[in-house]
Motif scaffolding. Structure first.
Motif, PDB file in Angstrom:
ATOM      1  N   TRP A 303      36.849  12.976 -69.238  1.00 17.04           N
ATOM      2  CA  TRP A 303      37.204  12.121 -70.433  1.00 17.04           C
ATOM      3  C   TRP A 303      36.056  12.767 -71.533  1.00 17.04           C
ATOM      4  O   TRP A 303      35.096  12.339 -71.609  1.00 17.04           O
ATOM      5  N   VAL A 304      36.658  13.596 -72.508  1.00 17.87           N
ATOM      6  CA  VAL A 304      36.095  14.310 -73.507  1.00 17.87           C
ATOM      7  C   VAL A 304      36.498  13.544 -74.941  1.00 17.87           C
ATOM      8  O   VAL A 304      37.735  13.441 -75.106  1.00 17.87           O
ATOM      9  N   CYS A 305      35.626  13.429 -75.872  1.00 18.01           N
ATOM     10  CA  CYS A 305      35.951  13.077 -77.107  1.00 18.01           C
ATOM     11  C   CYS A 305      36.394  14.287 -77.901  1.00 18.01           C
ATOM     12  O   CYS A 305      35.653  14.910 -78.442  1.00 18.01           O
ATOM     13  N   PRO A 313      49.189   5.989 -82.221  1.00 16.05           N
ATOM     14  CA  PRO A 313      49.433   4.901 -83.479  1.00 16.05           C
ATOM     15  C   PRO A 313      48.866   3.655 -83.146  1.00 16.05           C
ATOM     16  O   PRO A 313      48.678   3.317 -82.136  1.00 16.05           O
ATOM     17  N   GLY A 314      49.074   2.928 -84.208  1.00 14.15           N
ATOM     18  CA  GLY A 314      48.632   1.462 -84.253  1.00 14.15           C
ATOM     19  C   GLY A 314      47.093   1.220 -83.892  1.00 14.15           C
ATOM     20  O   GLY A 314      46.276   1.900 -83.780  1.00 14.15           O
ATOM     21  N   VAL A 315      46.860  -0.313 -83.591  1.00 10.18           N
ATOM     22  CA  VAL A 315      45.688  -0.508 -83.468  1.00 10.18           C
ATOM     23  C   VAL A 315      45.061   0.029 -82.135  1.00 10.18           C
ATOM     24  O   VAL A 315      43.812   0.325 -81.982  1.00 10.18           O
ATOM     25  N   ALA A 316      45.845   0.285 -81.214  1.00  7.83           N
ATOM     26  CA  ALA A 316      45.525   0.838 -79.738  1.00  7.83           C
ATOM     27  C   ALA A 316      44.915   2.188 -79.869  1.00  7.83           C
ATOM     28  O   ALA A 316      44.071   2.401 -79.396  1.00  7.83           O
ATOM     29  N   GLY A 317      45.560   3.013 -80.848  1.00  5.86           N
ATOM     30  CA  GLY A 317      44.920   4.139 -81.122  1.00  5.86           C
ATOM     31  C   GLY A 317      43.634   4.110 -81.967  1.00  5.86           C
ATOM     32  O   GLY A 317      42.708   4.832 -81.467  1.00  5.86           O
ATOM     33  N   ASN A 318      43.486   3.141 -82.764  1.00  2.00           N
ATOM     34  CA  ASN A 318      42.088   2.978 -83.391  1.00  2.00           C
ATOM     35  C   ASN A 318      40.953   2.583 -82.476  1.00  2.00           C
ATOM     36  O   ASN A 318      39.879   3.042 -82.258  1.00  2.00           O
ATOM     37  N   ILE A 319      41.510   1.837 -81.465  1.00  2.00           N
ATOM     38  CA  ILE A 319      40.495   1.232 -80.495  1.00  2.00           C
ATOM     39  C   ILE A 319      40.206   2.479 -79.399  1.00  2.00           C
ATOM     40  O   ILE A 319      38.934   2.785 -79.105  1.00  2.00           O
ATOM     41  N   LEU A 320      40.967   3.098 -79.217  1.00  2.00           N
ATOM     42  CA  LEU A 320      40.980   4.265 -78.129  1.00  2.00           C
ATOM     43  C   LEU A 320      39.953   5.388 -78.962  1.00  2.00           C
ATOM     44  O   LEU A 320      39.021   5.853 -78.286  1.00  2.00           O
ATOM     45  N   ARG A 321      40.161   5.688 -80.240  1.00  2.00           N
ATOM     46  CA  ARG A 321      39.481   6.710 -80.752  1.00  2.00           C
ATOM     47  C   ARG A 321      37.720   6.115 -81.093  1.00  2.00           C
ATOM     48  O   ARG A 321      37.023   6.798 -80.764  1.00  2.00           O
ATOM     49  N   THR A 322      37.679   4.765 -81.175  1.00  2.00           N
ATOM     50  CA  THR A 322      36.242   4.193 -81.110  1.00  2.00           C
ATOM     51  C   THR A 322      35.715   4.300 -79.847  1.00  2.00           C
ATOM     52  O   THR A 322      34.561   4.800 -79.552  1.00  2.00           O
ATOM     53  N   VAL A 323      36.316   4.026 -78.906  1.00  2.00           N
ATOM     54  CA  VAL A 323      35.646   4.047 -77.614  1.00  2.00           C
ATOM     55  C   VAL A 323      35.559   5.528 -77.279  1.00  2.00           C
ATOM     56  O   VAL A 323      34.406   5.536 -76.503  1.00  2.00           O
TER      57      VAL A 323
END
Length: 420
Positions: A303-305, A313-323
């Motif tokens: 799992w690489v950043c 898209p959406g809130v899920a995308g923002n959360i995944l990018r932050t995590v």
């Protein structure tokens, strides 16, 4: 006035000691003060005051708590720090587990050898290009955006002091762009020693320039076509290597040859299916090119950043990018096994296998099934407009022309239009 002063302390005594025994003692003492005996005057003693059961129970509980020195857990100021500490500890160990990396075990240089890397302007591709340039390689970066790719190439040349870092335009969503890239490469480079198929797409449903589902088209079919067209250059550079980046998410997918558009569409399923195709492609390519001393490896980087989540898209995308920024590996760590496959020694026995952290990664049996891998290979040839390896008299009826399985995928009009 005198009677009033006597009654007030009596009332206090009754309130302070609500039990029956204490009430009788008080009654007897009042009788002695008047010089009478209990019942002697014919008067009945005053009944003890009644205390509400709830109040008595509550006070008894309060006394028990105080006597046992217990803690009142209703006080949230005591619980919150413990919960926060546990969460921080779990995140710390989870981060350590996810980021655990085995560094490349080889310090070999590749002076004079030519390397092609797709998607090399960002993420794992950029980290790999930088390290291989530092080791003396002639690095060709295949990038969809030529301007961004050239800017990164300049930075790598400056950082590594290696002038042989170049950027070619390559859009894996277009078979025409892939063909033009190969023609340009063939005109400039005599041989190819290492091909790293790194670029990938993950995002909402869309199609390639040729009408195929984008995850399938970019992550797998584009790399299949690129590798097929470059196999002659790989033969000239033998012993050479092909490195396909895969993901452990492949195990969550199944390949339905009758549903290439993937209906209904799901981002995770589409990505997992494309990586399953890459695992099958690695196995089949090894069987077909091993005799030409072309070694093929699959690499699961972990799992690489990277920018792979930029289109979610959406809130899920923002959360995944932050995590991903907090927990996932850095691109430099994610590139270590890729580097190991590119420069490592005694890698022949590992050809056709998938590696993780510089060790063999076990692959599910269905992803290595020879019949299914051959079927995918020949289907891919048809989708790319290439001649099938199966003799015409042994093909399925749907494979004599454009395969029936892909009639609903979309037209391939980009190549004829551009050729005109």
């Amino acid at each position: 006035m005198g009677h009033g002063t006597v009654k007030q302390p009596q009332a206090k005594v009754n309130k302070q000691v609500p039990t029956t025994g204490s009430t009788h003692k008080h009654t007897g003492s009042s009788q002695k003060q008047h010089g009478g005996k209990p019942g002697g005057s014919g008067e009945k003693p005053a009944p003890p005051p009644k205390v509400a059961p709830g109040r008595t129970m509550g006070r008894e509980k309060a006394i028990i708590w105080e006597d046992d020195n217990d803690v009142d857990f209703e006080d949230i100021t005591f619980v919150v720090p413990i919960v926060i500490s546990v969460i921080i500890l779990l995140v710390f160990f989870l981060r350590k587990y996810i980021r655990w990396t085995v560094p490349c075990q080889s310090s070999n240089r590749i002076d004079g050898k030519t390397v092609v890397i797709t998607g090399a302007n960002t993420g794992i591709g950029r980290a790999t290009a930088t390290e291989l340039a530092r080791r003396g390689g002639r690095v060709v970066m295949g990038c969809r955006d030529r301007k961004k790719g050239e800017a990164v190439a300049i930075q790598i040349r400056t950082k590594t002091h290696n002038p042989d870092v170049y950027c070619y335009e390559l859009d894996l969503a277009s078979l025409t762009s892939i063909k033009e890239f190969v023609d340009d490469f063939n005109n400039r480079e005599p041989t190819l020693h290492v091909l790293i198929n790194n670029a990938a797409y993950m995002g909402p449903q869309s199609t390639t320039m040729d009408g195929y589902e984008r995850c399938f088209g970019v992550n797998y079919l584009g790399h299949f076509y690129l590798t097929y067209l470059l196999k002659d250059k790989l033969r000239r550079g033998a012993p050479s290597r092909v490195i396909n980046l895969i993901s452990d998410t492949y195990s969550k997918a199944r390949l339905n040859f009758d549903d290439l558009p993937l209906t209904p569409y799901d981002i995770k399923q589409a990505y997992a299916r494309s990586k399953l195709c890459m695992v099958m492609f690695t196995s089949e390519l090894h069987r077909r090119l091993a005799g030409d001393i072309i070694h093929v490896y699959g690499v699961h980087p972990g799992w690489v950043c990277t920018d792979i989540l930029r289109n979610w898209p959406g809130v899920a995308g923002n959360i995944l990018r932050t995590v991903s920024r907090v927990l996932f590996k850095s691109p430099e760590d994610g590139s270590q096994t890729v580097l190991f496959c590119a420069v490592g020694e005694k890698m022949r026995e590992m050809s056709g296998k998938v590696l993780e952290n510089c060790n063999i990664f076990k692959v599910k049996n269905y992803a290595k099934d020879r019949e299914q891998c051959e079927r995918l290979w020949n289907l891919s040839l048809n989708l790319c407009g290439l001649e099938s390896d199966i003799p015409a008299d042994k093909r399925d009826p749907g494979e004599k022309g454009p395969p029936a399985a892909v009639q609903d995928v979309g037209p391939r009009e980009a190549e004829p239009k551009k050729e005109k």
